[in-house]
Design an enzyme around this catalytic site. Structure first.
Site, short mmCIF file in Angstrom:
data_model
loop_
_atom_site.label_atom_id
_atom_site.label_comp_id
_atom_site.label_asym_id
_atom_site.label_seq_id
_atom_site.Cartn_x
_atom_site.Cartn_y
_atom_site.Cartn_z
N ASP A 19 0.75 -1.02 -0.19
CA ASP A 19 -0.15 0.09 -0.22
C ASP A 19 0.83 1.24 0.06
OD1 ASP A 19 -2.13 -1.59 0.30
OD2 ASP A 19 -1.66 -1.95 2.29
N HIS A 47 -4.56 -1.60 -6.32
CA HIS A 47 -3.92 -0.35 -6.75
C HIS A 47 -5.20 0.81 -6.82
CE1 HIS A 47 -0.26 -2.05 -8.58
NE2 HIS A 47 -0.26 -2.27 -7.27
P1 IMP Z 1 -2.81 -12.77 1.64
O1 IMP Z 1 -1.80 -12.35 0.35
O2 IMP Z 1 -4.12 -12.97 1.35
O3 IMP Z 1 -2.47 -14.44 1.82
O4 IMP Z 1 -2.32 -12.43 2.87
C1 IMP Z 1 -0.99 -12.36 3.63
C2 IMP Z 1 -0.79 -11.06 4.10
O5 IMP Z 1 -0.22 -10.31 3.30
C3 IMP Z 1 -1.83 -10.53 4.91
O6 IMP Z 1 -1.22 -9.79 6.00
C4 IMP Z 1 -2.21 -9.34 4.12
O7 IMP Z 1 -3.04 -8.34 4.80
C5 IMP Z 1 -1.04 -8.95 3.42
N1 IMP Z 1 -1.27 -8.59 2.05
C6 IMP Z 1 -1.28 -9.11 0.92
N2 IMP Z 1 -1.45 -8.14 -0.05
C7 IMP Z 1 -1.32 -7.01 0.41
C8 IMP Z 1 -1.42 -5.64 -0.32
O8 IMP Z 1 -1.41 -5.52 -1.34
N3 IMP Z 1 -1.07 -4.72 0.46
C9 IMP Z 1 -1.12 -4.87 2.02
N4 IMP Z 1 -1.01 -5.80 2.63
C10 IMP Z 1 -1.06 -7.27 1.57
#
Ligand code: IMP
Length: 451
Positions: A19, A47
């Site tokens: 982010d 995004h």
């Molecule tokens: P997952 O990718 O849904 O398996 O989540 C794994 C971790 O990555 C969690 O803590 C999510 O909040 C974080 N996460 C995944 N994608 C993003 C992103 O694009 N921005 C911020 N955090 C992310």
């Protein structure tokens, strides 16, 4: 914008926990590149791009799609949720954005199936509530978009479905018959899923989605190499961020792909040495969504103030983001792993109005020793205390700034401290969501375009 002819291929990557405002930078750099490429992650990313009064939230499609003359590629390293992708295409079309041969999806990208999302949620529930009493909460705080289970199937191989498989209904059906039996048993073990998964119904549904996406599905490795040979420049758009990288992030509180630039070669088929320039994106402070260590977290009124001013709520899940001071130990580590050649510092305007600002430059370990090296292991990072420098803040609103040299002296000192510590120049400073609220090499982006 930034001498594209000297460095034809550029990567944009987040240097923190996601982010960082990559969408805006990708959007700005798109003008100087021909092909915009996603190499990792899936619909867990989000995004937001602001163009005039219009705000676009994109999850799977590169934000380059907003330009009619650019080619957008979803590489083999991405996990694609076809339903979400079609929704995104339709939403864009409804707003007058054309998505046709300008979007190409790798036939080798893996598919996020509905049972992956079920599994993601069920596992999170199990690891959270059900184990909390015995072993503490082991949930990762995922986006529940099925990312981990889809990548797990990729590594497991025999139960995986790829985009190309959606185009061959018989093959898809035969694979799903085996996969659904196994997956039902796994879901039952987690205490969910009755009745069993219906392989034939899923095959019908996903073959139909495949038929809809067929015009976009291609061998993107050859397509990208053909583009390179034809002299076209590539812009690699990283999703998630370096500290969430499966190998180099704060494991296990990471996502399941290589989100650092190291994911580019595997996720696209383009060798790493072809990438001439790496723009690392960092916020002027730190944020994190989901669980995991965050040494500079401000779990107080100041953190809340940053959250409100920075509109720190997730694009994908709407969750409030955890906020904290800038952690330069983490940023320097990410810049090193990603090979950053320049930095874009975003959300710089959010820090205005603070009496003082703090920057973390080292960690104190539980035994009292101090290190300036990052610790990419959640369990060990959990126990560090940040060692911070305090710098004077600035009261002036900087969102109308046109020249870095004319920023308040304290704001300039903050940027210089980042450059000195990380050893990489801050080429871009973003002072607001608009394309024009961007200082590139010290001056307004719009002015630079005519220079
Ligand atoms: P997952 O990718 O849904 O398996 O989540 C794994 C971790 O990555 C969690 O803590 C999510 O909040 C974080 N996460 C995944 N994608 C993003 C992103 O694009 N921005 C911020 N955090 C992310």
């Amino acid at each position: 914008m930034i001498h594209p002819s000297r460095h034809p291929h550029t990567a944009i990557v987040g240097l923190q926990w996601g982010d960082e405002g990559k969408g805006k930078l990708v959007d700005l750099l798109t003008a100087d590149h021909d092909v915009i490429v996603r190499y990792n992650g899936g619909a867990n990313a989000g995004h937001t791009v602001q163009v005039g009064a219009e705000r676009y939230a994109l999850h799977l499609i590169p934000s380059g799609i907003l330009y009619p003359d650019k080619q957008c590629v979803i590489g083999n390293g991405v996990v694609v949720d076809p339903e979400k992708l079609i929704q995104e295409i339709d939403t864009l079309a409804g707003r007058g954005i054309r998505v046709a041969e300008n979007l190409c999806i790798s036939d080798r990208a893996h598919v996020v199936m509905p049972y992956h999302k079920e599994q993601d949620a069920a596992l999170e529930e199990y690891l959270g509530a059900k184990t909390a009493a015995e072993r503490g909460n082991l949930a990762i705080g995922t986006t529940r978009r099925g990312i981990g289970p889809a990548y797990a199937d990729k590594i497991r191989r025999s139960t995986a479905i790829r985009m190309g498989d959606l185009l061959d209904e018989d093959y898809l059906r035969s694979r799903l018959r085996v996969t659904c039996t196994l997956r039902t048993a796994e879901l039952e073990a987690l205490g969910v899923r009755t009745p069993p998964l219906d392989a034939d119904a899923l095959a019908d549904r996903y073959a139909a989605l495949g038929a809809r996406l067929r015009p976009h599905v291609a061998d993107t490795v050859y397509a990208l190499h053909d583009a390179v040979r034809a002299g076209r420049s590539l812009l690699f758009e990283g999703a998630n961020a370096s500290l969430l990288d499966i190998d180099h992030g704060t494991f296990p509180f990471v996502t399941s792909s290589n989100c650092s630039t190291l994911g580019i070669p595997a996720g696209t088929g383009i060798p790493g040495h072809a990438i001439g320039r790496v723009l690392g994106i960092m916020k002027a402070y730190s944020t994190r969504v989901g669980a995991g260590p965050f040494p500079t977290e401000l779990d107080n009124e100041l953190g809340q103030r940053i959250r409100e001013r920075g509109r720190e709520y997730g694009t994908t899940t709407g969750r409030p983001r955890r906020c904290g001071w800038l952690d330069l130990v983490a940023v320097r580590y990410s810049a090193m792993v990603c090979g950053a050649t320049g930095i874009a510092c975003t959300l710089f305007d959010v820090l205005s109005g603070l009496d003082e600002v703090r920057i973390c430059t080292a960690y104190r370990l539980a035994d009292g020793t101090v290190t300036d090296r990052f610790i990419p292991d959640a369990h060990r990072l959990e126990s560090v205390t940040p060692v911070c420098e305090t710098m004077p803040g600035w009261s002036e609103d900087v969102s109308d700034a046109t020249d870095r040299q004319r920023l308040p002296a304290a704001a300039q000192a903050y940027l210089e401290r980042i450059e000195r510590f990380v050893g990489v120049p801050v080429d871009v400073v973003s002072v607001g969501p608009e394309r024009t609220q961007t200082l590139v090499h010290g001056r307004r982006a719009a002015a630079l375009a005519h220079a």
